[in-house]
Design an enzyme around this catalytic site. Structure first.
Site, PDB file in Angstrom:
ATOM      1  N   ARG A  46      -0.185   4.401  -0.636  1.00 54.97           N
ATOM      2  CA  ARG A  46      -0.975   5.626  -0.575  1.00 54.97           C
ATOM      3  C   ARG A  46      -0.554   6.539   0.585  1.00 54.97           C
ATOM      4  NH1 ARG A  46      -6.808   2.880  -0.530  1.00 54.97           N
ATOM      5  NH2 ARG A  46      -5.598   1.484   0.811  1.00 54.97           N
ATOM      6  N   ASP A  58       0.859  -1.188   0.000  1.00 57.18           N
ATOM      7  CA  ASP A  58       0.000   0.000   0.000  1.00 57.18           C
ATOM      8  C   ASP A  58       0.889   1.229   0.000  1.00 57.18           C
ATOM      9  OD1 ASP A  58      -1.847   2.027   0.402  1.00 57.18           O
ATOM     10  OD2 ASP A  58      -3.058   0.882   1.817  1.00 57.18           O
TER      11      ASP A  58
END
Length: 219
Positions: A143, A141
């Site tokens: 983000r 991930d």
């Protein structure tokens, strides 16, 4: 906030790398929104916040929605992203006020569209959604929610009722100075095509998905 033909003047968000550029009415199937466009000077991404009603500052119903072309536009059943976006827009309209921050540059949990498609191909071969990122040498991930926090600060939002199953969003907002008064689950009924993906998100990415316990007949 000053406005001239929809183009807005300098604002506090611009000092954090996020510049508010334009505000336009947006008539949708879910209700009337103001589409507020931002430029993220750090990444070069163009961002949008869909605002409904008068937000106030405390306990604002909020969704931070990561861009997902396959789910949001094409209705992919590989994930629940499109359904979550519709849920959030309807919830904000029903509430009478709130904001959906649509985060471009977050495709495939931040790895980009082509890498996400490669990950989907790898999942079809038996890898899970985390392994499919890692085998490409990419983060599970990638983000960051700093731009989302900058947009919320610009909108005068101090605390949110966050529509999310992902505890990392809450943790990130707190780091950027946005309080989370409540976490509102977004529990979309799973289907045979996404149950493995959702179980992986719960097991390996800590997403809160208690409704999966009731689904036992799909392998």
């Amino acid at each position: 906030m000053t406005e001239n033909n929809g183009v807005l003047g300098e604002n506090p968000a611009s000092r954090s790398g996020v510049e508010r550029v334009v505000n336009a009415p947006l008539h949708t199937a879910y209700g009337e929104f103001q589409a507020i466009g931002y430029l993220d000077h750090d990444r070069g991404d163009e961002q949008i916040a869909l605002v409904h009603g008068d937000l106030g500052s405390e306990g604002v119903l909020t969704r931070l929605h990561s861009e997902c072309l396959t789910g949001d536009v094409f209705g992919s059943r590989h994930c629940e992203c499109g359904d979550q976006l519709v849920f959030a827009l309807r919830a904000v309209a029903a509430e009478g006020s709130g904001v959906v921050v649509y985060l471009r540059g977050h495709e495939g949990r931040g790895i980009g569209l082509l890498a996400k498609l490669r990950a989907m191909a790898l999942q079809a071969q038996g890898l899970d959604t985390v392994e499919a990122n890692l085998v490409q040498g990419l983060p599970a991930d990638a983000r960051d929610y700093g731009v989302a926090a900058g947009i919320l600060h610009d909108l005068g939002v101090v605390s949110v009722r966050l529509m999310s199953n992902n505890p990392r969003k809450r943790e990130s907002l707190l780091r950027y100075g946005i309080r989370v008064a409540e976490e509102v689950p977004v529990l979309i009924p799973p289907c045979e095509n996404n149950i493995t993906y959702l179980r992986t998100k719960r097991a390996r990415l800590d997403h809160r998905l208690p409704h999966l316990d009731a689904v036992a007949h799909w392998s």
